[in-house]
Design an enzyme around this catalytic site. Structure first.
Site, short mmCIF file in Angstrom:
data_model
loop_
_atom_site.label_atom_id
_atom_site.label_comp_id
_atom_site.label_asym_id
_atom_site.label_seq_id
_atom_site.Cartn_x
_atom_site.Cartn_y
_atom_site.Cartn_z
N SER A 1 -10.23 6.82 -3.31
CA SER A 1 -10.50 6.86 -1.21
C SER A 1 -9.80 8.57 -1.08
O SER A 1 -10.13 8.89 -0.10
CB SER A 1 -10.10 6.01 -0.79
OG SER A 1 -10.55 4.99 -0.96
N LYS B 1 -2.67 -0.49 6.83
CA LYS B 1 -3.64 -2.18 6.10
C LYS B 1 -3.83 -2.82 7.49
O LYS B 1 -2.92 -1.97 8.77
CB LYS B 1 -3.40 -3.65 5.26
CG LYS B 1 -4.20 -3.86 4.91
CD LYS B 1 -4.74 -3.54 3.66
CE LYS B 1 -5.32 -4.18 2.80
NZ LYS B 1 -6.25 -3.45 1.60
N ASN C 1 -16.57 -7.04 -4.29
CA ASN C 1 -17.08 -5.61 -5.34
C ASN C 1 -15.79 -5.58 -6.54
O ASN C 1 -15.83 -4.67 -7.60
CB ASN C 1 -15.43 -4.66 -4.14
CG ASN C 1 -15.73 -3.26 -4.26
OD1 ASN C 1 -14.53 -2.85 -5.31
ND2 ASN C 1 -16.22 -1.87 -4.52
N LYS D 1 1.75 1.39 -3.94
CA LYS D 1 0.80 1.98 -4.42
C LYS D 1 0.10 3.78 -4.00
O LYS D 1 -0.63 4.32 -4.64
CB LYS D 1 -0.69 0.80 -4.02
CG LYS D 1 -1.74 1.10 -4.45
CD LYS D 1 -2.36 0.48 -4.05
CE LYS D 1 -2.37 -0.91 -3.70
NZ LYS D 1 -2.92 -1.97 -3.25
N ASP E 1 -12.10 -4.01 2.52
CA ASP E 1 -11.25 -4.81 1.24
C ASP E 1 -11.66 -6.30 1.95
O ASP E 1 -13.51 -5.59 1.23
CB ASP E 1 -9.57 -4.87 2.28
CG ASP E 1 -9.18 -5.83 1.20
OD1 ASP E 1 -8.01 -5.51 -0.35
OD2 ASP E 1 -8.29 -6.63 1.50
N GLN F 1 0.70 -1.56 -0.33
CA GLN F 1 -0.35 -0.39 -0.24
C GLN F 1 0.71 1.53 -0.05
O GLN F 1 0.33 2.25 -0.50
CB GLN F 1 -1.38 0.08 1.33
CG GLN F 1 -2.12 1.08 1.04
CD GLN F 1 -3.14 0.43 0.67
OE1 GLN F 1 -3.47 -0.71 0.92
NE2 GLN F 1 -3.89 1.00 -0.31
P1 NDP Z 1 -14.62 -8.57 -1.91
O1 NDP Z 1 -15.00 -9.19 -0.81
O2 NDP Z 1 -15.84 -8.50 -2.47
O3 NDP Z 1 -14.99 -10.26 -2.90
C1 NDP Z 1 -13.61 -10.51 -2.60
C2 NDP Z 1 -13.74 -11.82 -3.92
O4 NDP Z 1 -12.63 -12.70 -3.68
C3 NDP Z 1 -14.94 -13.01 -3.62
O5 NDP Z 1 -15.84 -13.50 -4.89
C4 NDP Z 1 -14.32 -14.02 -2.68
O6 NDP Z 1 -14.96 -14.85 -2.63
C5 NDP Z 1 -13.77 -14.31 -3.39
N1 NDP Z 1 -11.62 -14.64 -2.62
C6 NDP Z 1 -11.74 -13.84 -1.18
N2 NDP Z 1 -10.48 -14.88 -0.82
C7 NDP Z 1 -10.48 -15.90 -1.53
C8 NDP Z 1 -9.90 -17.23 -1.11
N3 NDP Z 1 -9.37 -16.81 -0.13
N4 NDP Z 1 -9.41 -18.32 -1.82
C9 NDP Z 1 -10.51 -18.03 -3.12
N5 NDP Z 1 -11.38 -16.71 -3.35
C10 NDP Z 1 -11.40 -15.98 -2.52
O7 NDP Z 1 -13.61 -8.11 -2.31
P2 NDP Z 1 -12.24 -6.95 -2.99
O8 NDP Z 1 -13.42 -7.29 -4.75
O9 NDP Z 1 -12.77 -6.07 -1.98
O10 NDP Z 1 -11.13 -7.14 -2.78
C11 NDP Z 1 -10.36 -8.79 -4.22
C12 NDP Z 1 -9.05 -8.35 -3.80
O11 NDP Z 1 -8.88 -6.79 -4.67
C13 NDP Z 1 -8.05 -8.73 -3.18
O12 NDP Z 1 -7.21 -8.99 -3.26
C14 NDP Z 1 -8.32 -7.37 -2.49
O13 NDP Z 1 -6.82 -6.52 -1.63
C15 NDP Z 1 -7.42 -6.34 -3.41
N6 NDP Z 1 -7.96 -4.97 -4.01
C16 NDP Z 1 -9.28 -4.23 -3.38
C17 NDP Z 1 -9.74 -3.33 -3.45
C18 NDP Z 1 -10.76 -2.28 -2.99
O14 NDP Z 1 -11.45 -1.30 -3.44
N7 NDP Z 1 -12.02 -3.20 -3.27
C19 NDP Z 1 -8.85 -2.26 -3.12
C20 NDP Z 1 -7.17 -2.59 -4.10
C21 NDP Z 1 -7.01 -4.03 -4.27
P3 NDP Z 1 -15.78 -15.57 -1.19
O15 NDP Z 1 -16.68 -14.97 -1.13
O16 NDP Z 1 -16.16 -17.00 -1.64
O17 NDP Z 1 -14.36 -15.54 -0.15
#
Ligand code: NDP
Length: 455
Positions: free
Chosen positions: A387, A126, A240, A114, A166, A111
Site C-alpha cells: 500500500s 484502522k 484475500n 507494523k 481488510d 498497525q
Molecule cells: P477477507 O474478508 O478477504 O477474508 C477473510 C477470511 O477469513 C474469509 O474466509 C472469512 O470467512 C474468514 N473469517 C473472517 N472472520 C471470521 C470469523 N470471525 N470466523 C471464521 N472465519 C472468519 O479478509 P482478508 O483476507 O483481507 O483478511 C484476513 C486476515 O488478514 C484478517 O485478520 C486481516 O486483518 C488480516 N490482514 C489483511 C490484510 C490485507 O491486505 N487484506 C493485511 C494484513 C492483515 P467468511 O467469508 O465466512 O467470513
C-alpha cells in the site's frame, strides 16, 4: 508479568473497559518493552507507550442506508487515527458484524508497529463498520459504502489518512468508496489503497499480504538452512490473504492442504493445486459462495463444519499433520489447545497472515517450543508495505511493473525479518520474533515522538 506491564495494564483495563482484544494487544507489546524501558529510561519519562496506546483521534459516526426492499438500515462507522509520528495514518477498513471500537483499537495499535517495521513513512490507523457485506446485493453494498464515505471523506486525505481493505473490504468495496470520495472531494487522489489497476492501483497489492507471509516463512526457514519446497502447509481463511498465501506456496514448491471460512474448513490430502485455487478464487471473489463447495467439486477433499466462537473448543483444522501453518482468517483463531495440536502434528513454522490470530497462551507455547513463529505484525506487513508503494506510485503519477513491485515487496519482507532477528538478539532473546517485531517497531515510532515533543 513484570511490574511495569502489570501497572500499565491495570490502567488500560480501567480506562478501556470491555475492549478485550485491545487489552491483549497492548499487554503483549508492554511485556516485550520491559526489555527496552530499563535500557532507555527517556521513553518511560516521556510516557511514550502511554501516549501510543491513546488514539490521537477516534471518529464514530452513523451510517444510514436503504436495503433493496426499501427498509432503512443503520450501522455504525469508525475510524481510529492512532499515531501519526512517522507518516499519515494508514490501515484498513473492516466490514464485519463483530466490529467494535475495541477491536479496531487493537488493530490500529498493531498497525502502528507494523507500519514502522516496513521502513516506509506511514502512521497507524484502522476503521470499519459492523455492516455485514455477506448476503447483500451489489446495490446494497454500494449504497452502504457511499453513506460510509459521505461522513469519512472529511477526515481523510492523501497526506492525512489513507485507508485500505481488510476483512469484508475488497476490490468491490474500495471501488465504491473511492467513487464517492472523488465525487465529494472533487479531486482524484490516492486517498485509498487497493484501488483497481486502471484507476491508480498497484500491481501486486492484492497479492501482497499472502505473498509477504510466505516470503517471511521462507526467511525464517532460511535461518535453519531449509526452504518451503515439499513442505505441507495448513492455511486458514479463504479470502484475500489465504488465496495469495496458497498461490505463493505453490510457486515455492510447497503443498497447501487446507482452507476455511466461517462455516467450516476443507482438508485436501492431495494438495490444493493451481486449478483448484482458480476454482476458489472464482467461488469466493465472483460467486461469493462457501468453501464447502470445494469438497463438493473435488472428491479428494473433506469438508468439516466448524464454529470459531470465543470459548469454543479445539479447531480441527489445526489437528492435521503438517510442517507449516499460515493462519489467515481472523484474530484469536488459535487457542492454547490448538497450539498444542499444531506442535503435536509436527508444525514448526508459523507465519501469521491474520492479525493476532494466536491467543497469548498459544504464543507462549510456540515460543517455549522454540519453533519458527512469525507474529502478524511482522509476517503480514507485506500488505501495508505494498500500500505504501501504491501511495508512492500515485504521488509520482507512475506505475511500476509487476516484477518491480514484487521485488520491492520481497526486499521489504527480507528486511523486516532481518531487523526482527537483529533486535531480538540485541535485547537478549535470540529467535524471538515477537520481541524483535514489537521492539523494532516501537523504537522507530518512539524516537520520532521524542523528536516531536509532547504532542
Ligand atoms: P477477507 O474478508 O478477504 O477474508 C477473510 C477470511 O477469513 C474469509 O474466509 C472469512 O470467512 C474468514 N473469517 C473472517 N472472520 C471470521 C470469523 N470471525 N470466523 C471464521 N472465519 C472468519 O479478509 P482478508 O483476507 O483481507 O483478511 C484476513 C486476515 O488478514 C484478517 O485478520 C486481516 O486483518 C488480516 N490482514 C489483511 C490484510 C490485507 O491486505 N487484506 C493485511 C494484513 C492483515 P467468511 O467469508 O465466512 O467470513
Amino acid at each position: 508479568m513484570a511490574a511495569y506491564a502489570t501497572s500499565l495494564m491495570e490502567d488500560v483495563k480501567a480506562k478501556n473497559p470491555a475492549e478485550p482484544e485491545f487489552h491483549q494487544a497492548v499487554q503483549e507489546v508492554a511485556e516485550s518493552l520491559e526489555l527496552v524501558l530499563d535500557k532507555r529510561p527517556e521513553y518511560r519519562s516521556a510516557r511514550i507507550l502511554e501516549r501510543i496506546i491513546e488514539p490521537e483521534r477516534v471518529i464514530l459516526f452513523r451510517v444510514p442506508w436503504v436495503s433493496d426492499q426499501g427498509e432503512v438500515k443503520v450501522n455504525r462507522g469508525f475510524r481510529v487515527e492512532m499515531n501519526s509520528a512517522i507518516g499519515p495514518y494508514k490501515g484498513g477498513l473492516r466490514f464485519h458484524p463483530s466490529v467494535t471500537l475495541g477491536m479496531l483499537k487493537f488493530l490500529a495499535f498493531e498497525q502502528v508497529f507494523k507500519n514502522a517495521l516496513t521502513t516506509l513513512p506511514m502512521g497507524g490507523g484502522k476503521g470499519g463498520s459492523d455492516f455485514d457485506p455477506k448476503g447483500k446485493s451489489d446495490g446494497e453494498v454500494m449504497r452502504f459504502c457511499q453513506s460510509f464515505m459521505t461522513e469519512l471523506f472529511r477526515h481523510i486525505g492523501p497526506n492525512t489518512d489513507v485507508p485500505a481493505g481488510d476483512i469484508g473490504v475488497g476490490g468491490r468495496e474500495i471501488g465504491f468508496l473511492f467513487g464517492q470520495y472523488k465525487r465529494l472531494a472533487n479531486e482524484f487522489t490516492g486517498v485509498l489503497t487497493g484501488k483497481g489497476l486502471n484507476w491508480g492501483g498497484s500491481l501486486i497489492r492484492p497479492e501482497a499480504t499472502g505473498y509477504g507471509a510466505v516470503y517471511f516463512a521462507a526467511e525464517m526457514l532460511g535461518t535453519r538452512g531449509e526452504t518451503l519446497e515439499g513442505k505441507t502447509c495448513l492455511v486458514s481463511g479463504s479470502g484475500n490473504v489465504a488465496q495469495f498465501t496458497v498461490e505463493k506456496l505453490l510457486d515455492l514448491g510447497a503443498k497447501p492442504v487446507t482452507l476455511s471460512d466461517s462455516n467450516g474448513y476443507i482438508y485436501d490430502e492431495a494438495g490444493i493445486d493451481r486449478d483448484k485455487l482458480g476454482f476458489v478464487k472464482e467461488l469466493k471473489n465472483l460467486r461469493r459462495g462457501r468453501i464447502k463447495e470445494y469438497a463438493d467439486r473435488y472428491p479428494s477433499a473433506v469438508f468439516t463444519p466448524l464454529v470459531m466462537e470465543p470459548g469454543r473448543g479445539t479447531d480441527p483444522i489445526w489437528q492435521h499433520k503438517a510442517d507449516c501453518a499460515f493462519p489467515s482468517a481472523t484474530q484469536n483463531e488459535i487457542n492454547a489447545e490448538d497450539a498444542q495440536n499444531l506442535l503435536r502434528g509436527g508444525v514448526y513454522v508459523i507465519s501469521e497472515g491474520a492479525n493476532m490470530p494466536t491467543e497469548p497462551a498459544g504464543v507462549e507455547l510456540f515460543l517455549d517450543a522454540g519453533i519458527l513463529y512469525g507474529p502478524g505484525k511482522a509476517a503480514n506487513a507485506g500488505g501495508v508495505a505494498t500500500s505504501g508503494l501504491e501511495m508512492a506510485q500515485n504521488s509520482m503519477r507512475f506505475s511500476w511493473s509487476r516484477e518491480e513491485v514484487d521485488e520491492r515487496l520481497h526486499g521489504i519482507m527480507k528486511n523486516i525479518h532481518a531487523r526482527c532477528v537483529v533486535v531480538a538478539e540485541e535485547f537478549g532473546t535470540p529467535g524471538n520474533y515477537v520481541n524483535g517485531a514489537n521492539i523494532a517497531g516501537f523504537l522507530k515510532v518512539a524516537d520520532a515522538m521524542l523528536d516531536q515533543g509532547i504532542v
